[in-house]
Each structure stands twice: as C-alpha cells, then as structure tokens.
Write an enzyme that holds these catalytic residues in place. Structure first.
Site, short mmCIF file in Angstrom:
data_model
loop_
_atom_site.label_atom_id
_atom_site.label_comp_id
_atom_site.label_asym_id
_atom_site.label_seq_id
_atom_site.Cartn_x
_atom_site.Cartn_y
_atom_site.Cartn_z
N CYS A 127 0.84 -1.20 0.00
CA CYS A 127 0.00 0.00 0.00
C CYS A 127 0.87 1.25 0.00
O CYS A 127 1.44 1.62 1.03
CB CYS A 127 -0.92 -0.02 1.22
SG CYS A 127 -1.94 1.45 1.38
N CYS A 154 -0.51 4.13 2.16
CA CYS A 154 -0.28 3.94 3.61
C CYS A 154 1.18 4.19 3.98
O CYS A 154 1.47 4.81 4.99
CB CYS A 154 -0.61 2.51 4.03
SG CYS A 154 -2.07 1.78 3.32
N ASP A 155 2.08 3.67 3.18
CA ASP A 155 3.48 3.58 3.61
C ASP A 155 4.46 4.44 2.83
O ASP A 155 5.64 4.49 3.18
CB ASP A 155 3.94 2.11 3.51
CG ASP A 155 3.13 1.20 4.43
OD1 ASP A 155 2.68 1.68 5.48
OD2 ASP A 155 2.93 0.02 4.08
#
Ligand code: NAP
Length: 324
Positions: free
Chosen positions: A150, A153-154
């Site tokens: 992701c 997200c990261d």
C-alpha cells in the site's frame, strides 16, 4: 429444496438458533463501522471477525490519512478503537470465520469454522480483499520492514529512498506515480515487456523522470536482515540473475476480494467484487456489502468505513420495512 453449499451447509442441518437482526462478516473498517451503526440502532448485531482481526488496515504500521488522528494512528490500534466503540453500544463479537452461507431465503444462514450455524435477518458482507503475494523468500519476513502492499499507507516512510514496484497493471503505475512524491527513484519491475496498465497511466509514468522500468524480469527473492536491502532479479528472456539495491519493495500484482463463499449466491463481477448499488445493496434483498469486498476503486480506511456505515443504515431501513 435442500441447498448444499460446498458440501458444508444444508438447511436440513440448521439448528434452532436465535435469529440475529444484523450479522456482519468481517472486522476491518467497513465491518466495525457497520457494527457501530447497527449497534446504535439497538439491533444487537453480531460481528464475525474472520481470521485477520482488523483486516488489511491492521497490518499497516501507521495510518496517517484517517481523519481525527493528526499524528497518525497504528493500524492495529485503530482496529481496537473501532471494536471498542462498536462493543460499547452492544455489538457482539465472535472470533470466528464464516465458511459457508445460504442466502436463498431469509433468515440467511451462516456456517462458521467454529461449527456454528448463525441465522440473520440481514447480512452485511465486509470481508475485504487480500493483496496477492509474490510468494518469494524474504517477502513475509520483511513485510512492514520495507515490503509493502500500500503506497498510500506507507509511501511517506520512503522519503528520499529508492523503491521498486512489482507489477505492470494500473495499481502498479498509479501507486508507483504516487511514490514519486517521496522516493528518489521508483523502479517498476514487470515480468513482460508491455504494461497491462491503461494508456493514460502509461504516458504519465513514462514522462515522470523518477520512474524507471526493468522489463521481462521477476523478483525471485527479497534480501535484507532487519530491513529490505535489495531484490534478487531474474531476466526471463536471458535467464540472467542480478541483485538490485533498494530500500522498499511495493508489490501490486493484483488483489483478490474475499468473496469466494458468496459465489453463485449473489452478483459478483468478473474481478470477484460483490456488485452493490449506491445504497450498498447486493443482488439479494437484505444482503449488503461494504469495503473492499465491494470496492475496487478507493480501497481506503475512510471510504470503507463510510460504506460500512451506509450498509448498516440500509440494513436498519430494510428491517423496519420488513418488520412492519
Ligand atoms: P491487474 O490489472 O491484475 O495487474 C496485475 C499486474 O501484476 C499485471 O501486470 C501482472 O502481469 C502482474 N502480475 C500478476 N501476478 C504476478 C506475479 N506473480 N509476478 C509478477 N507479476 C505479476 O491488477 P491491478 O493493477 O491491481 O488492477 C486490478 C483492477 O483494478 C484492474 O481492473 C484495474 O484496471 C483496476 N484499477 C484501475 C485503476 C485506475 O483506473 N486508475 C487503478 C487501480 C486498479 P501481466 O501483465 O503479465 O499479467
């Protein structure tokens, strides 16, 4: 008529259990939000958590794009907060996995791994999706330590670092382009010499000077002790092997929605996603779906949570109309 679903559930086997007004399958953001709304409507919903409590979000180290947490929140911690909030209003939680369902008539019947048969007046499917894995050495060990599924997200954790993206579809290019905001270079490793992604994304990717491509190549190993240090590559045409240094490995080789147990019982599209209308209604009246099991587009904690709330509101409306 006796229905036999995968040999595991037949209506003849039904126990005379009490019938829940709302059963929610799944414990990601969609499932917990649905539970919160259904619980606050005093329906005493039951949540079947599945094996991965908290869903994909719980696997994310820090979630920085869920509103209300200006300093970010741990994915697992957010899941615990969701659960606590739903339970405060009366949601019941079973740490069990739905293994088969019968949606042919109401009440619907859900069979679990734990051997229970649960009956439901309405059902909210929030089973999520699972990113496909490369299944190479180092992938499991280094997940969360440089291996990610992701970018949203990261990505931030890879500021001023080099990353590779595995895959050649829309997700690989879209997420790869997103990663160029942070990373110094994004190298797409694709097993063919032609991308699967759409033309517009391809043009944008080729025009971006931070994006690089390695063609006809697969990742055979992710190398690193405590964090990712390199990927081992194999050129499928020449057979040549090499080590490519990188701090991050983002894998986008497709997602599989967790909808297998619903196949043949409600409308599912060619990619495995449950078809819902804008009120989260599936093709079976009384069955609703929310989150990534029904969403191939947004795949965010906030959008899944919103879908879960909407699904619960519609389930409550359905109950009101059918109880009258
Ligand atoms: P996808 O279209 O299935 O692409 C997966 C990519 O991963 C393909 O390039 C495939 O290679 C590669 N791949 C699969 N298994 C692999 C393996 N074991 N090792 C190495 N490479 C592997 O998946 P997606 O990109 O997640 O997209 C899913 C759906 O969502 C698609 O319909 C897509 O159009 C849609 N989507 C749309 C957008 C958008 O419109 N902006 C954004 C994201 C997703 P091959 O090409 O050789 O098969």
């Amino acid at each position: 008529m006796e229905l036999n679903l995968g040999g595991s559930l037949s209506r003849k086997q039904e126990q005379n259990n009490s019938v829940y007004k709302v059963v929610i399958i799944g414990s990601g953001p969609a499932g917990w939000s649905a539970a919160l709304y259904a619980a606050r409507a005093e329906t005493n919903p039951l949540v079947l958590t599945g094996l991965e409590l908290g869903g994909q979000a719980a696997l994310t180290h820090t979630i920085e794009n869920y509103p209300g947490f200006p300093d970010g929140v741990g994915g697992a911690q957010l899941g615990e907060l969701f659960q606590k909030q739903a339970e405060r209003f009366g949601a019941q939680v079973e740490f069990d996995r739905a293994s088969a369902v019968d949606l042919s008539k109401r009440p619907f019947v859900i069979q679990t791994d734990g051997g229970k048969q649960i009956q439901a007046q309405t059902l909210i499917i929030a089973t999520g999706a699972s990113p496909n894995h490369l299944q190479v050495p180092g992938e499991v060990e280094l997940t969360g330590r440089g291996v990610s599924y992701c970018a949203t997200c990261d990505g931030w954790f890879f500021k001023d670092k080099r990353v590779v993206v595995v895959g050649g579809g829309d997700s690989a290019l879209e997420e790869g382009l997103f990663l160029t905001r942070y990373a110094t270079s994004v190298t797409v490793i694709h097993r063919r010499n032609q991308l699967r992604a759409g033309a517009i994304l391809q043009s944008r990717a080729f025009a971006n000077e931070k994006m690089h491509f390695i063609w006809d190549t697969v990742v055979t190993e992710i190398v690193g002790k405590d964090a990712v240090e390199a990927v081992r590559l194999k050129n499928l045409k020449s057979g040549e092997e090499s080590l490519f240094p990188t701090e991050g490995v983002f894998i986008f080789i497709g997602h599989t929605p967790n909808t297998q147990i619903f196949q043949g019982q409600l409308e599912i599209d060619e990619n495995g996603y449950i078809v819902v209308d804008k009120r989260m209604r599936t093709s079976v009246p009384g069955v609703f779906a929310a989150g990534e099991a029904a969403d191939s587009l947004y795949r965010q904690v906030v959008t899944s949570a919103g879908m879960g709330a909407a699904a619960a509101m519609q389930a409550i409306k359905f109950l009101e109309e059918h109880e009258a």
